[in-house]
Scaffold this motif. Structure first.
Motif, PDB file in Angstrom:
ATOM      1  N   THR A 109      -5.396   2.620  -6.593  1.00  0.00           N
ATOM      2  CA  THR A 109      -5.306   2.033  -5.262  1.00  0.00           C
ATOM      3  C   THR A 109      -5.030   0.691  -4.998  1.00  0.00           C
ATOM      4  O   THR A 109      -5.012   0.002  -3.673  1.00  0.00           O
ATOM      5  N   GLY A 110      -4.620  -0.062  -6.079  1.00  0.00           N
ATOM      6  CA  GLY A 110      -4.091  -1.450  -6.173  1.00  0.00           C
ATOM      7  C   GLY A 110      -2.723  -1.471  -5.609  1.00  0.00           C
ATOM      8  O   GLY A 110      -2.063  -0.641  -5.186  1.00  0.00           O
ATOM      9  N   GLY A 111      -2.107  -2.632  -5.292  1.00  0.00           N
ATOM     10  CA  GLY A 111      -0.846  -2.683  -5.096  1.00  0.00           C
ATOM     11  C   GLY A 111      -0.546  -2.895  -3.713  1.00  0.00           C
ATOM     12  O   GLY A 111       0.522  -2.399  -3.431  1.00  0.00           O
ATOM     13  N   GLY A 112      -1.461  -3.233  -2.704  1.00  0.00           N
ATOM     14  CA  GLY A 112      -1.140  -2.939  -1.472  1.00  0.00           C
ATOM     15  C   GLY A 112      -1.476  -1.604  -0.570  1.00  0.00           C
ATOM     16  O   GLY A 112      -0.896  -1.114   0.412  1.00  0.00           O
ATOM     17  N   ILE A 113      -2.165  -0.530  -1.219  1.00  0.00           N
ATOM     18  CA  ILE A 113      -2.018   0.630  -0.728  1.00  0.00           C
ATOM     19  C   ILE A 113      -3.508   0.437   0.592  1.00  0.00           C
ATOM     20  O   ILE A 113      -4.476  -0.054   0.361  1.00  0.00           O
ATOM     21  N   ASP A 114      -3.021   0.784   1.717  1.00  0.00           N
ATOM     22  CA  ASP A 114      -4.003   0.672   2.812  1.00  0.00           C
ATOM     23  C   ASP A 114      -4.977   1.901   2.973  1.00  0.00           C
ATOM     24  O   ASP A 114      -4.789   2.812   2.025  1.00  0.00           O
ATOM     25  N   ARG A 115      -5.656   1.835   3.860  1.00  0.00           N
ATOM     26  CA  ARG A 115      -6.693   2.883   3.991  1.00  0.00           C
ATOM     27  C   ARG A 115      -6.269   4.177   4.168  1.00  0.00           C
ATOM     28  O   ARG A 115      -6.489   5.253   3.468  1.00  0.00           O
ATOM     29  N   ALA A 116      -5.039   4.528   4.930  1.00  0.00           N
ATOM     30  CA  ALA A 116      -4.520   5.586   5.007  1.00  0.00           C
ATOM     31  C   ALA A 116      -3.711   6.168   3.899  1.00  0.00           C
ATOM     32  O   ALA A 116      -3.679   7.328   3.140  1.00  0.00           O
TER      33      ALA A 116
END
Length: 165
Positions: A109-116
Motif C-alpha cells: 500500500t506504499g506509493g500513494g495509495i489512498d484509503r479507497a
C-alpha cells in the motif's frame, strides 16, 4: 549461400512477426487482458481499463477517456502495476504449467495509495488468499485494521538485525 536461402526464408517466416511469435502473442494477449480486467475490478472497481495490443502497447481508459500512464496518480499507477503483475503471473502459469502457491506483497500500500485504494488492495489480497498463501509486509494502519483476525508474524528491527517477536 543461394542453396541456404530456402532455410533462411523458412526460419524468417516461421519465427518472424507472422509466424509462431504471432501465434503465441495472439493466444496470450486475450488471456492477459482478461486477467488484468479481473484484477482491475478488485483494485479500482473497473474505473480504469487497461488493455494491451499485440505489440504489448498499453491502452488506458479512465471512465471511457484515454489517459497516459504517467498522467495517473501514484496510487492508480501502483494498483495498475499490481493488476498487471498478477496477470503476468497467471499467464506465466500457462508456460510453466505450475502456479506458485505463495505470494509475497512487500509494502503493497506504499506509493500513494489512498484509503479507497487500500480497500481495493485488500480485495485483491482476499481473492489471492482463496488459492494461495499470501504474505504481506505493511505499516499501513488501514490495511492492518482490515486484516484483523489473520495470522501474523511480528518482526522487530534493531541495529540492522531483524528478529521474530
Amino acid at each position: 549461400v543461394e542453396t541456404l536461402m530456402p532455410y533462411y526464408d523458412y526460419y524468417y517466416e516461421a519465427f518472424g512477426d507472422n509466424g509462431i511469435r504471432k501465434f503465441v502473442i495472439d493466444g496470450i494477449i486475450p488471456a492477459l487482458n482478461s486477467r488484468i480486467e479481473y484484477w482491475m475490478q478488485h483494485l479500482i472497481d473497473n474505473k480504469i481499463e487497461l488493455k494491451f495490443d499485440n505489440q504489448l502497447e498499453p491502452s488506458i481508459l479512465r471512465n471511457g477517456t484515454p489517459v497516459y500512464y504517467y498522467g495517473l496518480s501514484n496510487g492508480e499507477k501502483r494498483r495498475i502495476n499490481l493488476a498487471v503483475s498478477q496477470a503476468f503471473s497467471y499467464v506465466m502459469m500457462f508456460h510453466s504449467g505450475n502456479s506458485p502457491s505463495l505470494v509475497f506483497l512487500d509494502e503493497i500500500t506504499g506509493g500513494g495509495i489512498d484509503r479507497a485504494g487500500v480497500t481495493g488492495v485488500y480485495n485483491m489480497i482476499f481473492e489471492l488468499a482463496k488459492e494461495k498463501q499470501v504474505f504481506i509486509t505493511t505499516h499501513n494502519d488501514t490495511l492492518l485494521e482490515m486484516l484483523q483476525g489473520c495470522e501474523t508474524i511480528k518482526l522487530k528491527k534493531e541495529n540492522d538485525i531483524t528478529i521474530l517477536i
